[in-house]
Design a protein around this motif. Structure first.
Motif, short mmCIF file in Angstrom:
data_model
loop_
_atom_site.label_atom_id
_atom_site.label_comp_id
_atom_site.label_asym_id
_atom_site.label_seq_id
_atom_site.Cartn_x
_atom_site.Cartn_y
_atom_site.Cartn_z
N ALA A 246 -11.89 -5.88 39.03
CA ALA A 246 -10.55 -6.33 38.64
C ALA A 246 -9.50 -5.30 39.04
N CYS A 250 -6.35 -5.67 41.77
CA CYS A 250 -4.95 -5.30 41.55
C CYS A 250 -4.37 -4.58 42.76
N SER A 257 1.96 -9.29 41.66
CA SER A 257 1.78 -9.25 40.21
C SER A 257 2.20 -7.89 39.67
N ASN A 260 1.39 -7.57 34.13
CA ASN A 260 0.38 -8.50 33.60
C ASN A 260 -0.80 -7.74 33.00
N ILE A 262 -4.74 -8.25 32.59
CA ILE A 262 -5.81 -9.04 33.19
C ILE A 262 -7.09 -8.89 32.37
#
Length: 270
Positions: A246, A250, A257, A260, A262
């Protein structure tokens, strides 16, 4: 009769680096807490994607050996391990000077340092003032101090990224202690606030795991992991690579983005 020709097996193709929309070639990534489980996995993935890696370890606690092992696993000769203490800003400033002198830039900052101590939520007396202060000092103030220290270098990159490690405890209020849940909620708020003030040069994101199969929470064993797995929709707990993937997304995929949070929890928070 002629002998049948011997066909040699084809040589295995050389390992290929994964191709991403946003290349990390030439980028420098600092992984604060890079000798820990999530930090080490993130260091490997970002290095595989092309980044040069700097990891931190604490002073005088045996972590340099672990940090050296992480570096050896990355391959290449330009990666670096340096000491720093997120509760002591002077060590962060010294770290910044070393990175600037060595590389002249910083593009990615991953805040993976943290600690916790399990305290039953109903045991209010066990959550002492000193423990509350320590949890916030490392898990919130420390992460903010790192971002504050490296914001100038990240802004100078023009394509800077901060990824902080939060937790689903921030919004479920289920975690190792009430103070830990509160500190992680603070990370989520900080992520949104800094995403506004550091844009457009720097994107700020947080990755929010559920239970992860590392040694972060001492005393949790296979029985706890099995119980959580059974109550999680995807029927397993995360491993460090799930969280690292993850974070790598990013940096390489989520270029539009910022601000945010996640979730990487297998649906546990549903």
């Amino acid at each position: 009769m002629s002998k049948a020709a011997v066909v040699e097996p084809a040589a295995a193709p050389p390992a290929r680096r994964l191709s991403y929309p946003r290349s990390l070639d030439g980028k420098v990534a600092l992984i604060v807490g890079g000798a820990g489980g999530i930090g080490a996995a993130t260091s490997r993935m970002l290095a595989d994607a092309g980044a040069t890696i700097v990891i931190t370890h604490r002073f005088g606690d045996g972590n340099p050996t672990t940090a050296a092992a992480v570096l050896a696993d990355l391959g290449g000769e330009n990666h670096l391990a340096l000491p720093a203490d997120v509760t002591d800003t002077s060590t962060l400033i010294a770290l910044r000077s070393q990175i600037e002198a060595r590389y002249g830039r910083l593009d990615i900052l991953v805040n993976a340092a943290g600690f916790t101590k399990p305290v039953p939520h109903a045991d209010l007396e066990a959550l002492t003032d000193d423990l509350i202060d320590s949890l916030f000092q490392v898990n919130w103030r420390g992460q903010f101090a790192v971002i504050r220290t490296f914001a100038p270098l990240l802004k100078a990159s023009g394509d800077g990224l901060v990824v902080s490690i939060s937790s689903v405890a921030a919004f479920t209020a289920v975690g190792s202690s009430i103070a830990y849940c509160a500190a992680k909620a603070g990370i989520d708020v900080m992520t949104k606030a800094l995403a506004r003030v550091l844009a457009p040069e720097v994107r700020v994101l947080a990755v929010s795991p559920g239970v992860v199969d590392t040694n972060f929470v001492r005393g949790r064993g296979a029985d706890f992991n099995d119980k959580v797995s059974a109550s999680t929709p995807l029927k397993r707990i995360a491993d460090a690579d799930d969280v690292a993937a993850a974070i790598t997304a990013c940096a390489t995929l989520l270029g539009y983005s910022t601000g945010n949070i996640i979730q990487v929890d297998g649906g546990r928070a549903l």
